[in-house]
Design a protein around this motif. Structure first.
Motif, short mmCIF file in Angstrom:
data_model
loop_
_atom_site.label_atom_id
_atom_site.label_comp_id
_atom_site.label_asym_id
_atom_site.label_seq_id
_atom_site.Cartn_x
_atom_site.Cartn_y
_atom_site.Cartn_z
N GLU A 64 0.85 -1.20 0.00
CA GLU A 64 0.00 0.00 0.00
C GLU A 64 0.89 1.26 0.00
N ARG A 65 1.87 1.25 0.86
CA ARG A 65 2.79 2.38 0.98
C ARG A 65 3.51 2.66 -0.33
N SER A 66 3.99 1.60 -0.95
CA SER A 66 4.75 1.75 -2.19
C SER A 66 3.90 2.34 -3.31
N TRP A 67 2.74 1.75 -3.57
CA TRP A 67 1.94 2.18 -4.72
C TRP A 67 1.21 3.49 -4.50
N PHE A 68 0.68 3.71 -3.31
CA PHE A 68 -0.14 4.91 -3.10
C PHE A 68 0.64 6.08 -2.54
N ARG A 69 1.85 5.87 -2.10
CA ARG A 69 2.67 6.98 -1.61
C ARG A 69 3.88 7.22 -2.51
N ARG A 70 4.73 6.20 -2.67
CA ARG A 70 5.94 6.41 -3.47
C ARG A 70 5.61 6.59 -4.95
N VAL A 71 4.78 5.71 -5.50
CA VAL A 71 4.50 5.79 -6.94
C VAL A 71 3.44 6.84 -7.23
N LEU A 72 2.26 6.73 -6.64
CA LEU A 72 1.16 7.63 -7.01
C LEU A 72 1.49 9.09 -6.72
N THR A 73 1.97 9.41 -5.51
CA THR A 73 2.17 10.81 -5.14
C THR A 73 3.64 11.24 -5.06
N ASN A 74 4.56 10.32 -5.38
CA ASN A 74 5.99 10.62 -5.37
C ASN A 74 6.49 11.04 -3.99
N GLU A 75 5.89 10.47 -2.95
CA GLU A 75 6.32 10.77 -1.59
C GLU A 75 7.60 9.97 -1.31
N ASP A 76 8.56 10.62 -0.70
CA ASP A 76 9.83 9.99 -0.38
C ASP A 76 9.74 9.33 0.99
N VAL A 77 9.23 8.09 1.00
CA VAL A 77 9.09 7.33 2.25
C VAL A 77 9.86 6.02 2.12
N ALA A 78 10.47 5.65 3.21
CA ALA A 78 11.24 4.40 3.24
C ALA A 78 10.29 3.21 3.40
N PRO A 79 10.72 2.03 2.97
CA PRO A 79 9.93 0.83 3.23
C PRO A 79 9.76 0.64 4.74
N LEU A 80 8.70 -0.03 5.11
CA LEU A 80 8.42 -0.27 6.52
C LEU A 80 9.20 -1.46 7.08
N TYR A 81 9.23 -2.55 6.34
CA TYR A 81 9.74 -3.80 6.89
C TYR A 81 10.86 -4.44 6.09
N TRP A 82 11.00 -4.09 4.83
CA TRP A 82 12.01 -4.73 4.01
C TRP A 82 13.13 -3.73 3.71
N SER A 83 14.22 -4.23 3.21
CA SER A 83 15.34 -3.38 2.81
C SER A 83 16.03 -4.07 1.63
N ASP A 84 16.97 -3.38 1.01
CA ASP A 84 17.73 -4.01 -0.06
C ASP A 84 18.50 -5.22 0.46
N GLU A 85 18.95 -5.15 1.71
CA GLU A 85 19.69 -6.25 2.32
C GLU A 85 18.75 -7.41 2.70
#
Length: 170
Positions: A64-85
């Motif tokens: 939800e955070r990714s699609w409706f914040r980062r993609v839809l509105t271009n909000e710069d928010v970090a993932p909640l639970y995952w990371s690149d590592e």
């Protein structure tokens, strides 16, 4: 299970129909988690997979955070639970993780998603881009993808719940 789901209208306009199906699937995941304790919600049903009901709730909060914040509105928010590592970090639960916390975070992301989506028409293109592909998406595509994402994971939730206590149903 007592979570009452609302079936989407069979005669609604397109946006109402898409929003109705997305809400239906959000309610379905919540319903699959009802009545279980944290240990049951942490239960990984098929080793070696860490897939659990609590992990699915955490995963969907990040989706939800990714699609409706980062993609839809271009909000710069970090993932909640995952990371690149740890790209599957949403499914890697610690003994201190609780469903109450995961559910609250998920509901916050859903409320934010609703507010953000309300600012866009179905044909409006996202302000942000997908982090891997660089593509932009219209809201219609995002709604359709979210319905597919929930539907797929609700199938997983069905199987996990049945393994936990035998409960079945849609």
């Amino acid at each position: 299970m007592t979570n009452e789901r609302r079936m989407p209208s069979t005669t609604a306009d397109e946006r109402t129909m898409l929003e109705g199906w997305l809400e239906f699937h959000r309610q379905t995941l919540a319903r699959k988690c009802e009545g279980l304790g944290d240990e049951q919600l942490r239960f990984a049903s098929a080793e070696p997979s860490p897939l659990s009901l609590m992990g699915l709730v955490r995963h969907m909060a990040d989706v939800e955070r990714s699609w409706f914040r980062r993609v839809l509105t271009n909000e710069d928010v970090a993932p909640l639970y995952w990371s690149d590592e740890d790209p599957d970090g949403d499914f890697h639960l610690a003994g201190t993780d609780t469903y109450q916390e995961a559910h609250a975070v998920w509901q916050t992301e859903i409320e934010t998603a609703r507010r953000n989506a309300a600012r866009f028409g179905l044909d409006d293109v996202s302000e942000g881009k997908h982090r891997r592909t660089g593509e932009r998406f219209n809201l219609r595509w995002i709604y359709t993808h979210m319905i597919e994402e929930y539907a797929r994971h609700n199938g997983h939730a069905d199987l996990i719940r049945e393994r936990i206590d035998g409960a079945t149903g849609d």
